[in-house]
Scaffold this active site. Structure first.
Site, mmCIF file in Angstrom:
data_model
loop_
_atom_site.group_PDB
_atom_site.id
_atom_site.type_symbol
_atom_site.label_atom_id
_atom_site.label_comp_id
_atom_site.label_asym_id
_atom_site.label_seq_id
_atom_site.Cartn_x
_atom_site.Cartn_y
_atom_site.Cartn_z
ATOM 1 N N SER A 1 -10.252 -5.348 -67.046
ATOM 2 C CA SER A 1 -11.647 -5.610 -66.684
ATOM 3 C C SER A 1 -12.585 -5.731 -67.876
ATOM 4 O O SER A 1 -13.734 -6.139 -67.709
ATOM 5 C CB SER A 1 -12.157 -4.502 -65.768
ATOM 6 O OG SER A 1 -11.347 -4.442 -64.628
ATOM 7 N N ASP B 1 -9.331 -6.365 -54.147
ATOM 8 C CA ASP B 1 -10.239 -5.645 -55.023
ATOM 9 C C ASP B 1 -9.672 -4.255 -55.213
ATOM 10 O O ASP B 1 -8.871 -3.776 -54.403
ATOM 11 C CB ASP B 1 -11.630 -5.565 -54.390
ATOM 12 C CG ASP B 1 -12.690 -5.182 -55.390
ATOM 13 O OD1 ASP B 1 -13.388 -6.096 -55.866
ATOM 14 O OD2 ASP B 1 -12.783 -3.974 -55.755
ATOM 15 N N HIS C 1 -17.050 -3.992 -51.957
ATOM 16 C CA HIS C 1 -18.288 -3.516 -52.552
ATOM 17 C C HIS C 1 -19.517 -3.984 -51.783
ATOM 18 O O HIS C 1 -20.638 -3.594 -52.067
ATOM 19 C CB HIS C 1 -18.405 -3.978 -53.993
ATOM 20 C CG HIS C 1 -17.423 -3.320 -54.901
ATOM 21 N ND1 HIS C 1 -16.201 -3.887 -55.221
ATOM 22 C CD2 HIS C 1 -17.443 -2.127 -55.537
ATOM 23 C CE1 HIS C 1 -15.547 -3.099 -56.026
ATOM 24 N NE2 HIS C 1 -16.270 -2.012 -56.242
ATOM 25 N N CYS D 1 -16.572 -5.176 -59.818
ATOM 26 C CA CYS D 1 -16.101 -5.824 -58.596
ATOM 27 C C CYS D 1 -15.145 -6.956 -58.918
ATOM 28 O O CYS D 1 -15.493 -7.911 -59.603
ATOM 29 C CB CYS D 1 -17.302 -6.361 -57.814
ATOM 30 S SG CYS D 1 -16.795 -7.361 -56.409
#
Lengths: 647, 376
Positions: free
Chosen positions: A332, A371, A377, A390
């Protein structure tokens, strides 16, 4: 009658005899002249030639070793220096009774019985006039003991030689590198003449990269030797002997801030981890950590085989420089750059929202891209998507961007290429593209770039690989709003003779472009939100300055569709790697840092706090107390950390 | 008063020394040459041993023994030598055989008989024995020698020379051969016979040599001449030529020859001592020493021509030739124009009994010179 004939013959014979004598005189004269001629040829005509040969015979050029340059950190703290080491040496032919002398040395505690046996073996293999080292690295006490007993130790003496000394031990070893004995393979690329008399050469790290600066120029002293190679006593006025002094190597001033380095290193001491901290305004490397490390002094004082195999066969690979050689998926931590790409190509607006239902699907394909938060989310704009990390938001964005645009945009941040840091063996990582996949794999089906490959690339998983230094550079580029520099370790060199300091240039690279200047603010706001209410709120707790950060986890192996990630069932080394990137202060960044903890599982929980320690150390000069490392080592490093898994 | 002044004029002093020398049966120029070489030699020896007093004292003692032998022999009457010659030759031959036999049955090479106090080399005696014997044989016959007489002379020379060479001692063997051959040549043997003999010897040697295998030739060479090339690359010669060449015209100075002082020069106090002269005293010193040698050779030949007795003439001239061969072979070897054979530089090289033998032969020569009138 008989007598008369004899007398008559006598005169005849004498005449004959004298003729023969004259002939012999002529021959003798000619032979003598030939000897004279040869002497004149040798001593008059060829004199210069033979005088040179005679000099070659007995004048030996003995090199004088140049002192190696000293390495300082950015504040003038010494990281590598030359230390005289005192050693006990013995000249066999000067010792009246070898056995007795060695026994005496054992008696007064300067040697052990085992040392003495080994010394005897060494002495036998040397020439009787060569000085044989008995013990290295004598202490002050040893020297005092020797001085008191000297009268009993004829032929034994203390000699000094310069060795490389790293006063900080294991700290910064992967940046500094080390010196070791000049090996056969080193000789293939160095100038042998320049290294005559040099016993140590830089092997890796800065010691290797700046070998030319550090080495200096060896001098030459001429000595007279006899036919056995023994230095002849200079009690006679032989030919004038030349002496050319050595020139010490240049000192190096590093960009490393040792206290920050130490704080970072202490924070990951018992982990398999890497930390790289850069100054985003110029590319200076503030800290470069790879753990576990090792003591470079082992190599400088010539490492023993057993010590080396211990290091080399260690499962944690202490010799491996994770900061520049370790390649891991960025996870991420890539999301801020993907967001920038979206803004750059005007595919999204920061305030535009995307609804996250917990998974993403490509049209016409049943595969669900999940996710990390199974229930989703909800509605996400850019800031909240970054803050909550997210995945669905970035799956959708990656789909809009397409692989070519992602590839080209990420390349602007130095991903997939060498950062150019001056250390041997840096790895380029991997920035995948359809072209790459076609070349890499065999078979039509394997070579196809699937739309799904683009989706996973959007959250930094899949084929993509990065090194910690690449991610640090990427973070620095975001912090500097597009400015990019080659990371540099050495700020300046200093000539020890003239004391003249030469600054090394900052190398600016082509800047990374975003559509509008405000785009940088949007993404940075998202990264600030990460540490202030986002996934890594703990990292930003009580911070006097705004921290922009992003966590990440790199999958070590992939989990089957619909399977649950069950930590307890996975061996420690199969757990996810933890990433955290950060820069601060967010409004005027002075430091950008990337932290990787192998099998650390949680970016925000494990890597994040380490990043905070580095930021505090650099920005606030706040250093955690030094820890006694011996006790630390015994602690269990795999204590469970209670955090929710992201992505 | 005038008389007194006259007494100390140089001319008078020379006359006085002449008288003393005459009474001692010593020849002025010859003794001057020999003593100059001896003194020169002791200085060089001292440098070649890097200032070793012990060896210098031994060497000086040996020289005093040699000079004493020379002076004593000079007082004896020539008849004594003639009488002693067959005995000398015979005893030397027996001893030579003895040494060879002991040498073979013992541990390899042996050149001397160990008499406890001193080691005695029978081959040294032969250096005197062979020329004396040949001269004695010829002096009783009318010259030039016939081929039948040559048939006696040739074994007379070749047997002891051969026995010496197989000891192995090539150097001394060659000198014995040279001394004996010199007697034959000086006796007036016709050049025709001489060249025939020479050609025959060469052809014989060549034929025999070419029959041998390469390794046999090599084995013989190393057997005859074990010191020639210990490192297999001509190390001795290379170093001695470097020493001499680097000496230049005036040398590096006494005791300052790097080649010699730093032990690059092998055998520098014995066979290769001439290289020390060349290195430390240069061309200048080498030529002075060579000139002294030439003086001794020429003076000896001159004295030989002044003699009236065939034995005296032949023996004296062979002494000159032997002495010349010593110098020529040694210097030729050291300056790299002749192969390495173990021949010392006469009266200079350290050790051995060669200097005593050489001085003894000069003693006999001077006896022959001073007693010739009474002998005739």
């Amino acid at each position: 009658m008989k007598a008369q004939t004899i007398i008559k013959d006598m005169w005849q014979e004498l005449k004959l005899f004298r003729r023969r004598v004259i002939v012999s005189i002529i021959i003798i004269g000619l032979l003598f002249i030939s000897l004279f001629a040869r002497l004149i040829w040798l001593q008059l005509y060829r004199h210069t030639h033979y005088a040179g040969l005679a000099l070659d015979n007995h004048v030996r050029n003995e090199p004088i070793q140049a002192a190696r340059g000293i390495i300082y950190d950015r504040n003038g703290l010494i990281l590598a220096e030359n230390k005289p080491s005192y050693q006990l040496e013995l000249v066999p032919e000067l010792v009246p009774n070898l056995q007795k002398t060695l026994q005496y040395l054992v008696q007064i505690g300067l040697m052990t019985n085992k040392d003495a046996l080994e010394a005897q073996r060494t002495i036998r293999s040397r020439r009787s006039f060569d000085s044989v080292p008995l013990r290295l690295n004598l202490s002050e006490e040893d020297m005092a003991r020797f001085a008191v007993n000297r009268f009993n130790l004829q032929g034994v003496d203390i000699h000094t030689r310069l060795t490389r000394y790293y006063p900080q031990g294991e700290y910064a070893v992967h940046a500094l590198g080390y010196v070791g004995s000049v090996s056969e393979s080193d000789l293939s690329y160095i100038d042998r003449d320049a290294y005559a008399g040099t016993s140590l050469i830089g092997k890796i790290g800065i010691e290797d990269a700046y070998e030319k600066e550090l080495h200096g120029i060896n001098g030459v002293r001429q000595i007279i030797v006899d036919a056995h190679g023994r230095s002849a006593q200079l009690n006679k006025d032989w030919e004038a002997l030349a002496e050319q002094p050595s020139t010490a190597g240049n000192d190096l001033f590093l960009t490393l801030d040792f206290l920050v380095q130490k704080a970072a290193e202490d924070a990951v001491w018992n982990k398999r981890a890497a930390v790289v901290a850069l100054d985003p305004t110029n590319g200076d490397v503030i800290a470069l950590v790879s753990r576990p490390g090792f003591d470079p002094n082992l190599f400088a004082r010539s490492i023993m085989q057993s010590e080396f195999s211990d290091l080399n066969e260690n499962l944690d690979r202490p010799l491996f420089n994770r900061a520049i050689n370790g390649m891991y998926p960025p996870g991420s931590t890539l999301k801020p750059v993907v967001a920038l790409a979206g803004l750059n190509f005007s595919l999204i607006k920061p305030e535009e929202t995307h609804y996250c239902s917990g998974f993403f699907m490509l049209p016409g394909i049943s595969h669900r891209f999940r996710d990390w938060k199974p229930r989703g989310h909800g509605s996400m704009d850019m800031v909240s998507a970054l803050a909550q990390s997210c995945d669905v938001y970035f799956y959708a964005l990656a789909d809009k961007l397409g692989v070519r645009r992602i590839h080209d945009y990420l390349a602007q941040f130095g991903l997939g290429a060498l950062t150019g840091i001056n250390l041997r063996g840096e790895k380029p990582g991997l920035l995948p593209s359809p072209d790459w996949k076609r070349k890499k794999f065999n078979g039509k089906s394997a070579q196809v770039w699937f739309p799904g490959d683009t989706i996973t690339l959007g959250i930094g998983q899949g084929y993509m690989l990065t090194t910690p230094i690449q991610l640090a550079q990427m973070t620095a580029v975001i912090a500097a709003r597009g400015e990019r520099f080659v990371p540099r370790l050495v700020r300046a060199t200093r000539d020890p003779v003239s004391q003249k300091t030469t600054a090394l240039l900052v190398q600016r690279l082509r800047r990374a472009e975003a559509g509008k200047p405000e785009d940088w603010d949007s993404v940075i706001d998202g990264m600030i939100a990460v540490t202030h209410g986002g996934t890594a709120t703990a990292v930003g707790n009580n911070s006097p300055y705004a921290i922009a950060g992003k966590s990440g986890t790199a999958q070590v192996f992939s989990i089957a569709q619909n399977a649950k990630y069950d930590e307890s069932k996975i061996s420690e080394r199969m757990r996810d790697h933890a990433w955290f990137i950060a820069f601060a202060p967010a409004d005027a960044p002075r430091i950008a840092v990337a932290v990787l903890v192998e099998n650390g599982r949680s970016g925000s929980g494990v890597a994040g706090p380490i990043a905070r320690i580095v930021l505090d150390a650099y920005l606030q000069r706040k250093f955690p107390p030094s820890l006694p490392h011996d006790t630390l080592k015994e602690n269990n490093t795999t204590a469970p950390v209670a955090v929710e898994r992201e992505e | 008063m005038w008389q007194k002044i006259d007494n100390i004029t140089p001319l008078n002093a020379i006359e006085k020394t002449d008288k003393i020398l005459d009474r001692l049966h010593l020849d002025g120029p010859l003794v001057f040459g020999i003593l100059s070489i001896l003194i020169f030699g002791q200085f060089i020896l001292f440098s070649a041993t890097s200032g070793d007093w012990t060896r210098l004292i031994y060497s000086v003692l040996r020289i005093f023994i040699g000079i004493t032998v020379m002076v004593i022999l000079a007082q004896l009457k020539p008849a004594v030598f003639k009488l002693a010659t067959p005995w000398l030759y015979g005893i030397a031959l027996i001893l030579l055989l003895l040494v060879d036999i002991i040498g073979y049955s013992g541990n390899g090479a042996q050149r001397w008989l160990d008499l406890g106090l001193l080691r005695f080399q029978p081959s040294e005696l032969m250096k005197l024995g062979v020329p004396m014997m040949c001269a004695l044989y010829l002096c009783e016959r009318s010259l030039p020698a016939t081929s039948r007489e040559l048939g006696v002379l040739i074994p007379l020379i070749l047997v002891p020379a051969g026995l010496t060479i197989v000891q192995p001692d090539l150097g001394t063997g060659i000198l014995i051969l040279a001394a004996g051959t010199a007697v034959v040549i000086f006796s007036g043997i016709s050049w025709r016979i001489l060249s025939f003999l020479g050609t025959a010897a060469l052809a014989f040697a060549w034929a025999g040599w070419s029959f041998l295998h390469n390794y046999q030739q090599k084995r013989i060479l190393t057997f005859l001449n074990p010191d020639s090339d210990p490192l297999g690359s001509g190390y001795h010669i290379i170093q001695s030529v470097i020493a001499i060449g680097s000496g230049g015209v005036f040398g590096k100075g006494y005791m300052h020859g790097a080649q010699g002082q730093l032990a690059f020069l092998p055998e520098r106090s014995t066979d290769f001592i001439f290289a020390v002269v060349g290195e430390e005293l240069g061309l200048f010193g080498a030529i002075i020493l060579m000139s002294l040698y030439l003086l001794v050779v020429l003076r000896t030949l001159y004295l030989a021509t002044q003699m009236r007795d065939t034995f005296a003439c032949l023996f004296s001239s062979s002494v000159a030739i032997m002495f010349f061969f010593y110098v020529f072979i040694n210097v030729g070897m050291v300056i790299g124009v002749l192969p390495v054979v173990g021949v010392p530089l006469p009266l200079v090289s350290y050790g051995g009994t060669a200097a005593v033998t050489m001085l003894a032969s000069f003693g006999i020569l001077m006896s022959l010179h001073f007693h010739q009138k009474s002998n005739l």
